[in-house]
Enzyme design. Structure first.
Site, PDB file in Angstrom:
ATOM      1  N   PRO A   1       0.837  -1.209   0.000  1.00  0.00           N
ATOM      2  CA  PRO A   1       0.000   0.000   0.000  1.00  0.00           C
ATOM      3  C   PRO A   1       0.864   1.247   0.000  1.00  0.00           C
ATOM      4  O   PRO A   1       1.805   1.370   0.778  1.00  0.00           O
ATOM      5  CB  PRO A   1      -0.796  -0.116   1.299  1.00  0.00           C
ATOM      6  CG  PRO A   1      -0.019  -1.040   2.156  1.00  0.00           C
ATOM      7  CD  PRO A   1       0.743  -1.950   1.247  1.00  0.00           C
ATOM      8  N   MET A   2       0.563   2.153  -0.919  1.00  0.00           N
ATOM      9  CA  MET A   2       1.284   3.423  -0.999  1.00  0.00           C
ATOM     10  C   MET A   2       0.255   4.544  -1.065  1.00  0.00           C
ATOM     11  O   MET A   2      -0.605   4.539  -1.953  1.00  0.00           O
ATOM     12  CB  MET A   2       2.189   3.451  -2.225  1.00  0.00           C
ATOM     13  CG  MET A   2       3.283   2.400  -2.186  1.00  0.00           C
ATOM     14  SD  MET A   2       4.266   2.364  -3.691  1.00  0.00           S
ATOM     15  CE  MET A   2       3.155   1.473  -4.792  1.00  0.00           C
ATOM     16  N   VAL A   3       0.336   5.502  -0.157  1.00  0.00           N
ATOM     17  CA  VAL A   3      -0.622   6.601  -0.118  1.00  0.00           C
ATOM     18  C   VAL A   3      -0.573   7.350  -1.447  1.00  0.00           C
ATOM     19  O   VAL A   3       0.494   7.713  -1.935  1.00  0.00           O
ATOM     20  CB  VAL A   3      -0.316   7.556   1.060  1.00  0.00           C
ATOM     21  CG1 VAL A   3      -1.237   8.763   1.034  1.00  0.00           C
ATOM     22  CG2 VAL A   3      -0.450   6.812   2.381  1.00  0.00           C
TER      23      VAL A   3
ATOM     24  N   GLN B   1      -6.563  -1.472   2.569  1.00  0.00           N
ATOM     25  CA  GLN B   1      -5.941  -0.967   3.793  1.00  0.00           C
ATOM     26  C   GLN B   1      -6.738   0.219   4.325  1.00  0.00           C
ATOM     27  O   GLN B   1      -6.934   1.202   3.617  1.00  0.00           O
ATOM     28  CB  GLN B   1      -4.503  -0.518   3.552  1.00  0.00           C
ATOM     29  CG  GLN B   1      -3.833  -0.112   4.862  1.00  0.00           C
ATOM     30  CD  GLN B   1      -2.474   0.525   4.667  1.00  0.00           C
ATOM     31  OE1 GLN B   1      -2.383   1.584   4.075  1.00  0.00           O
ATOM     32  NE2 GLN B   1      -1.450  -0.121   5.191  1.00  0.00           N
TER      33      GLN B   1
ATOM     34  N   CYS C   1       0.244   4.453  11.433  1.00  0.00           N
ATOM     35  CA  CYS C   1       0.420   5.655  10.627  1.00  0.00           C
ATOM     36  C   CYS C   1       0.636   6.863  11.531  1.00  0.00           C
ATOM     37  O   CYS C   1      -0.072   7.051  12.506  1.00  0.00           O
ATOM     38  CB  CYS C   1      -0.809   5.883   9.766  1.00  0.00           C
ATOM     39  SG  CYS C   1      -0.660   7.324   8.705  1.00  0.00           S
TER      40      CYS C   1
END
Length: 175
Positions: free
Chosen positions: A84-86, A142, A171
């Site tokens: 997962p990458m923002v 996510q 986070c």
């Protein structure tokens, strides 16, 4: 070492799980497993007779391998993961990565409360009304957030359209 293993078994610890890459996953105590009742905020102990399926990832990859006909045979049971990458691992990126044999993808981090409120079309950035296309499976969503009711509502929206849920509990944002 033998005595240490026996003590771990007595305490309810499992043996290390080897991943396809040969890495060892840390031991985790069985007795601390909890489940959340949908209508209750109180955790209840996991049933003692429930066994953890250690081959869940291989089975998941095999289940969806037919949707990726160019996937090499060795990647039908071993994961090549797009983490997962923002603001990066959105659907077009995931489909491009799958073209290059990524066989397990995560959505970007989704803020559960904003997903539920859908302000300024926030939900559409991450989710299609009918779910994601079949070629974007297996898929892990996510979510992040601090309100368990908001998290549960968001998870119920994507239920059936994803193969798993990843809760981002580390986070650094004030979420």
């Amino acid at each position: 070492k033998q005595k240490q293993k026996q003590k771990q078994k007595q305490k309810g610890w499992c043996t290390p799980l080897k991943t396809p890459l040969g890495n060892s996953i840390a031991n985790k105590p069985h007795q601390t497993s909890t489940t959340m009742a949908a209508s209750s905020k109180t955790p209840s102990p996991a049933p003692a007779n429930r066994k953890f399926q250690r081959d869940w990832l291989s089975r998941l990859l095999q289940k969806h391998a037919h949707q990726h006909p160019t996937l090499p045979p060795d990647l039908q049971t071993t994961a090549l993961v797009v983490a997962p990458m923002v603001d990066a691992s959105d659907l077009p990126y995931r489909l491009l990565a799958r073209r290059y044999n990524a066989n397990l993808c995560f959505t970007p981090m989704i803020h559960a409360k904003m997903f539920n409120q859908n302000k300024a079309g926030y939900r559409r950035k991450f989710w299609r009304d009918g779910g994601m296309p079949p070629e974007d499976r297996p898929l892990i969503a996510q979510f992040c957030g601090h309100d368990e009711d908001e998290l549960l509502r968001a998870m119920r929206v994507v239920e059936g359209g994803v193969d798993g849920i990843d809760l981002n509990c580390g986070c650094p944002q004030n979420i």
